[in-house]
Design a protein around this motif. Structure first.
Motif, PDB file in Angstrom:
ATOM      1  N   THR A   1     -11.640 -14.712  29.423  1.00 49.02           N
ATOM      2  CA  THR A   1     -11.221 -14.935  27.914  1.00 49.02           C
ATOM      3  C   THR A   1     -10.063 -15.597  28.112  1.00 49.02           C
ATOM      4  N   ALA A   2      -8.993 -15.225  28.964  1.00 50.10           N
ATOM      5  CA  ALA A   2      -7.507 -15.649  28.836  1.00 50.10           C
ATOM      6  C   ALA A   2      -7.471 -17.195  29.079  1.00 50.10           C
ATOM      7  N   ASN A   3      -8.434 -17.537  30.080  1.00 52.56           N
ATOM      8  CA  ASN A   3      -8.378 -18.805  30.580  1.00 52.56           C
ATOM      9  C   ASN A   3      -9.072 -19.793  29.385  1.00 52.56           C
ATOM     10  N   THR A   4     -10.161 -19.357  28.848  1.00 53.86           N
ATOM     11  CA  THR A   4     -10.687 -20.043  27.657  1.00 53.86           C
ATOM     12  C   THR A   4      -9.708 -20.172  26.519  1.00 53.86           C
TER      13      THR A   4
ATOM     14  N   ILE B   1      -3.504 -12.653  26.572  1.00 53.55           N
ATOM     15  CA  ILE B   1      -4.580 -12.961  25.303  1.00 53.55           C
ATOM     16  C   ILE B   1      -3.771 -12.350  24.123  1.00 53.55           C
ATOM     17  N   ALA B   2      -3.220 -11.367  24.244  1.00 52.46           N
ATOM     18  CA  ALA B   2      -2.544 -10.881  22.771  1.00 52.46           C
ATOM     19  C   ALA B   2      -1.153 -11.636  22.400  1.00 52.46           C
TER      20      ALA B   2
ATOM     21  N   THR C   1      -1.412 -14.922  22.973  1.00 53.91           N
ATOM     22  CA  THR C   1      -1.631 -16.349  22.812  1.00 53.91           C
ATOM     23  C   THR C   1      -2.035 -16.495  21.371  1.00 53.91           C
ATOM     24  N   PHE C   2      -2.957 -15.733  20.895  1.00 56.98           N
ATOM     25  CA  PHE C   2      -3.221 -15.799  19.420  1.00 56.98           C
ATOM     26  C   PHE C   2      -3.094 -14.377  18.510  1.00 56.98           C
ATOM     27  N   PRO C   3      -2.676 -14.540  17.260  1.00 59.22           N
ATOM     28  CA  PRO C   3      -3.042 -13.252  16.568  1.00 59.22           C
ATOM     29  C   PRO C   3      -4.641 -12.829  16.778  1.00 59.22           C
ATOM     30  N   ILE C   4      -4.738 -11.300  16.752  1.00 55.42           N
ATOM     31  CA  ILE C   4      -5.900 -10.936  16.949  1.00 55.42           C
ATOM     32  C   ILE C   4      -6.185  -9.866  15.459  1.00 55.42           C
ATOM     33  N   ALA C   5      -7.408 -10.251  15.106  1.00 51.67           N
ATOM     34  CA  ALA C   5      -8.285  -9.324  13.911  1.00 51.67           C
ATOM     35  C   ALA C   5      -9.326  -8.422  14.841  1.00 51.67           C
TER      36      ALA C   5
END
Length: 187
Positions: free
Chosen positions: A82-85, A119-120, A122-126
């Motif tokens: 996921t991190a790479n994606t 990952i956390a 990179t983008f906000p998370i819901a």
């Protein structure tokens, strides 16, 4: 444009996944939700994984909302994590505001994902509530590590404006459906 990224093996996809997507669209005010069917999950047994084309077709069959776009671009990227994606998605779409969407059941094991802290950041998370996982937003390693970055779910519509790390836990209707249970019942 604000886009939710909802990734998973969807093996098989079910109405519980569709409910998570609908809650995310409504509560976060998303313009689109990209339902990302992954070729595989490094943390799960691949022996029981249905073919990617089948999981895409089943996902398309249960997603009737025109805001939802089913995709398998992770396979085209040739990445497994996921991190790479997410790094690729961010680089290719600099003018889109993304939010990573995950079910609360995934939050419990999020710390086992490769580069989970990246990952956390990179983008906000819901995080969307799931049966049996409601308290994970208090007890998970991710929740404890990024407690300072949690916003109240009443402010979920502005999550996209926050710089990562930022996350929220969204309560709401929950479906007891489970891909694991569906697979076991079919055996």
């Amino acid at each position: 444009m604000v886009v939710g990224l909802f990734g998973g093996s969807f093996n098989p996809p079910h109405q519980g996944h569709a409910l998570v997507a609908e809650i995310a669209i409504r509560r976060l005010g998303l313009d689109q939700l990209w339902w990302m069917v992954t070729p595989g999950n490094p943390l799960k047994n691949r022996n029981h994984l249905a073919p990617l084309a089948e999981r895409i077709a089943l996902s398309e069959a249960i997603t009737t909302d025109p805001h939802i776009k089913v995709t398998a671009f992770e396979q085209a990227f040739g990445v497994s994590y996921t991190a790479n994606t997410l790094a690729r998605v961010k680089a290719r779409n600099p003018n889109i505001h993304f939010i990573w969407i995950m079910g609360a059941d995934s939050l419990q094991t999020f710390h086992r994902w490769q580069k989970w802290q990246e990952i956390a950041r990179t983008f906000p998370i819901a995080v969307i509530d799931r049966p049996g996982a409601t308290l994970s937003y208090l007890s998970s390693k991710m929740a404890k590590t990024f407690d300072f970055a949690r916003i109240d779910e009443d402010d979920a519509r502005v999550l996209w404006k926050k710089s990562a790390p930022a996350w929220t836990f969204i309560h709401g209707p929950r479906s007891a459906l489970s891909s694991t249970a569906i697979r076991k019942a079919a055996e």
